[in-house]
Design a protein around this motif. Structure first.
Motif, short mmCIF file in Angstrom:
data_model
loop_
_atom_site.label_atom_id
_atom_site.label_comp_id
_atom_site.label_asym_id
_atom_site.label_seq_id
_atom_site.Cartn_x
_atom_site.Cartn_y
_atom_site.Cartn_z
N ASN A 40 0.80 -1.23 0.00
CA ASN A 40 0.00 0.00 0.00
C ASN A 40 0.84 1.28 0.00
N VAL A 41 2.09 1.17 -0.41
CA VAL A 41 2.95 2.34 -0.57
C VAL A 41 3.39 2.40 -2.02
N VAL A 42 3.08 3.51 -2.66
CA VAL A 42 3.41 3.71 -4.07
C VAL A 42 4.43 4.84 -4.16
N THR A 43 5.43 4.67 -5.02
CA THR A 43 6.41 5.72 -5.25
C THR A 43 6.47 6.04 -6.74
N GLY A 44 7.04 7.21 -7.02
CA GLY A 44 7.18 7.63 -8.40
C GLY A 44 7.50 9.11 -8.46
N PRO A 45 7.82 9.65 -9.64
CA PRO A 45 8.06 11.09 -9.79
C PRO A 45 6.80 11.86 -9.42
N VAL A 46 6.95 12.92 -8.62
CA VAL A 46 5.77 13.64 -8.15
C VAL A 46 5.10 14.41 -9.28
N ASP A 47 5.89 14.85 -10.26
CA ASP A 47 5.27 15.61 -11.35
C ASP A 47 4.63 14.70 -12.40
N GLN A 48 4.65 13.39 -12.14
CA GLN A 48 3.97 12.44 -13.02
C GLN A 48 2.99 11.58 -12.22
N LEU A 49 2.49 12.18 -11.14
CA LEU A 49 1.54 11.47 -10.28
C LEU A 49 0.34 10.97 -11.09
N HIS A 50 -0.16 11.80 -11.99
CA HIS A 50 -1.37 11.45 -12.74
C HIS A 50 -1.14 10.29 -13.70
N GLU A 51 0.13 9.93 -13.97
CA GLU A 51 0.43 8.84 -14.89
C GLU A 51 0.97 7.60 -14.18
N ASN A 52 1.02 7.62 -12.87
CA ASN A 52 1.58 6.49 -12.14
C ASN A 52 0.69 5.26 -12.32
N PRO A 53 1.22 4.16 -12.86
CA PRO A 53 0.38 2.98 -13.16
C PRO A 53 -0.14 2.26 -11.92
N HIS A 54 0.46 2.53 -10.76
CA HIS A 54 0.03 1.84 -9.53
C HIS A 54 -1.08 2.58 -8.81
N LEU A 55 -1.55 3.69 -9.40
CA LEU A 55 -2.61 4.47 -8.76
C LEU A 55 -3.83 4.55 -9.67
#
Length: 660
Positions: A40-55
């Motif tokens: 239940n912890v997802v990481t990724g570039p913050v400026d690509q939050l809308h494209e994160n495949p785990h969300l």
């Protein structure tokens, strides 16, 4: 409800996941890092939050704590744009954005939820500028259908706080704090627990309007001056708070701006950063309390102290900082041993305390000393006295026990107490067999500079004691007037006599057992120990360097506490606390204190007096009830003596069968 928490590792968000889960919500956490997901912890570039495949799953509420503190405004705005795009694509119904009270205009002096927002980031300091930029992006770009709650906490207190005075005060070189800005302006304080509770309530109770502001600040917040005074007392940040008139700050702000532009550093904008701190602000969170159904008052002083690491004390004061008696009301005192220390210290001390009782003196041989008849100690019956003082030469102390076995009354033993672990056990058994206390005359604990230090520690919280160090250098043992001390290896002079008081001071804050971690020594061509160094561990660590020989005399004990350091010097006796960074002003303070102490010693020589009341105070206290002497009873000193004799055995080897 499914909740996405952005920035769960931030200081203010600590504990929020547990709070949300306890309210029945399912939480997914997001933070910066490579694109990944686990537990239940997802990481990724913050400026690509809308494209994160785990969300890609649906969420009812998004909570945002992320602010890129080490980045300029532009990356922060880019992140907010990605956050809002995420809300648009996922049809998020409720966005809780953690803003800041600093997002209001500086001209708003009575701050409520409805105060005017600042729209120009450049009019704020570094952190405020980022918050203003993020807020304006959220307000202007929030997608239709997403209701926004701007949560504006004040100064959040909680464990892990790094610096409580940043942006509020500057450390002055002479152990003071200078208030930055208006001294009587409020600092809106809150606690992380209150913030977590408020955010949890907001998740469970979304707003009925498109945008709302919730301000989290105690309605009983302190002024800057009050807050910093609390920092002095609770966190040992300084010895006091000072401030300058607000008009002077305006002049400083204008001058700093002009200088920055002349130097080509106009981007620093010192005027706007300082000007934001100059109005006299008041904060009224009444509407937020009603919205949340919460009382936002908090015990900010307790939380402030608990917010910083290492504030719980791991030591005990050796005595309470009250005056020891200066008048000795005892009716009779008996001396066993009537040599140099008695004539130089004890008798003048009794005279200074207006002692009018009977003095009985015993020594190896009967003699007449001034108007006192000294009796031979062999076979003497001592009976009862208000105080028995064992002041024979160190090697003869243990022999005094036979004379004292049937004597009734407290016993005060001059140092050195004894010379081996076997003798120490003898003294231990002797003390255990008596109803009256047995004291060891560690009078240096009661010197004026040590007493000042102990009193200081009660006024300004030092936090944990981390380390004590002893740096001692004496004149050559060969120059000592006592013949038995000059045989250094047999008398253990450097360790058990010359250095004992300073080692005791370093260890006096604990009665727990000590562990010897290592010790080494050297011997000079005359067969004398001229260096002993090593380290002890216990509740805190102690390092020591003990020397004798041809070098300037030095006696210094340094205590490094969590919040500040203290330097005790002797010959002359001084005390200087270090609450500021090392600087010339503190060195000057040391020099001033040293000169004053030196002049006092010179005056003592000229006027034939002794301003050192430590011996007098200990004798008076021991003879009249032992107030403040509990820490120098033999049983309380046993852990110190046990480790002292561990050092002695490694440095000197087996004790001689007979003493010099």
């Amino acid at each position: 409800m499914k909740v996405l928490l952005c920035g769960h590792r931030s200081f203010a968000a600590k504990g929020l996941i547990a709070s949300l889960q306890s309210a029945g919500h399912h939480v997914t956490a997001f933070s910066r890092g490579p694109v990944a997901a686990s537990d239940n912890v997802v990481t990724g570039p913050v400026d690509q939050l809308h494209e994160n495949p785990h969300l890609d799953q649906p969420f009812g509420t998004v909570i945002n704590y992320i602010v890129l503190k080490d980045e300029p405004v532009e990356p922060n705005v880019k992140f907010i744009e990605s956050l809002l795009e995420f809300c648009r694509r996922r049809s998020i119904k409720h966005l809780i954005h953690i803003s800041s009270i600093s997002s209001y205009k500086a001209s708003e002096t009575n701050v409520t939820e409805d105060a005017t927002d600042e729209t120009e980031p450049t009019k704020k300091g570094p952190y405020g500028a980022l918050k203003v930029a993020q807020d304006q992006s959220v307000i202007k770009g929030a997608p239709a259908g997403t209701r926004v709650t701007l949560v504006r906490p004040g100064f959040v207190l909680g464990s892990g706080l790094m610096n409580p005075i940043i942006g509020t005060a500057a450390r002055l070189p002479w152990n003071k704090l200078l208030v930055i800005g208006h001294a009587w302006s409020e600092i809106p304080v809150t606690t992380r627990e209150l913030v977590n509770e408020a955010v949890t309530k907001l998740v469970s109770s979304p707003p009925t309007v498109d945008r709302e502001v919730v301000m989290l600040a105690s309605p009983e917040s302190p002024t800057r001056h009050e807050f910093l005074q609390a920092c002095c007392k609770l966190l040992g940040t300084s010895t006091g708070v000072t401030h300058v008139p607000v008009p002077l700050w305006w002049i400083i702000a204008v001058g700093a701006e002009v200088a920055a532009r002349i130097l080509g550093q106009g981007k620093l904008k010192p005027y706007s950063k300082l000007a934001a701190r100059l109005p006299k602000l008041r904060f009224d969170p009444t509407k937020s309390e009603q919205r949340l159904g919460m009382d936002l008052r908090c015990d900010w002083q307790r939380t402030l102290q608990e917010s910083l690491d290492g504030q719980e004390q791991n030591f005990q004061l050796p005595y309470h900082p009250t005056l020891l008696p200066k008048d000795c009301k005892a009716s009779n005192i008996t001396f066993l041993g009537f040599g140099r220390i008695v004539r130089q210290k004890h008798l003048p001390a009794l005279k200074k305390m207006n002692f009018t009782g009977i003095i009985r003196a015993c020594d190896l041989r009967a003699a007449q000393v001034d108007d006192i008849q000294v009796e031979a100690i062999e076979g003497i019956q001592l009976g009862k006295a208000d105080l028995f003082v064992v002041a024979s030469p160190g090697p003869a102390h243990v022999k005094a026990i036979n004379s004292l076995r049937d004597a009734q009354g407290p016993v005060l033993i001059e140092k050195p107490l004894c010379y081996s672990t076997a003798e120490l056990e003898t003294f231990k058994s002797f003390a255990a067999s008596r109803s009256a206390p047995v004291y060891v005359c560690h009078n240096y604990r009661y010197k004026s500079n040590v007493a000042q230090m102990i009193e200081f520690l009660t006024r300004y919280n030092p936090g944990r004691l981390r380390h004590a160090s002893v740096d001692f250098q004496s004149p050559p043992v060969a120059a000592d007037s006592a013949a038995w001390m000059r045989n250094e290896r047999r008398a253990r002079t450097l360790l058990l006599d010359y250095s004992l008081h300073f080692m005791d001071l370093a260890c006096m804050f604990s009665t727990d057992p000590w562990s010897l971690q290592g010790v080494r020594h050297t011997v000079n061509p005359s067969g004398e120990t001229n260096l002993i160094e090593g380290r002890l561990t216990g509740p805190y660590s102690v390092s020591f360097l003990l020397r004798q020989g041809f070098a300037p005399r030095r006696a210094r004990v340094v205590f490094d506490f969590q919040n500040y350091s203290i330097i005790l010097r002797f010959f002359p006796d001084t005390f200087v606390p270090y609450l500021s960074d090392d600087n010339a002003s503190l060195y000057k303070m040391e020099g001033k204190v040293s000169r004053r102490a030196t002049l006092t010693k010179i005056a003592d020589k000229i006027l034939n007096r002794d301003s050192d009341l430590s011996h007098a105070s200990v004798i008076a206290a021991a003879a009249t009830g032992g107030a403040n002497l509990e820490s120098i009873t033999l049983d309380r000193l046993m852990p110190f003596y046990h480790v002292l004799f561990q050092i002695e055995q490694q440095v000197y080897g087996p004790a001689p069968a007979t003493h010099p």
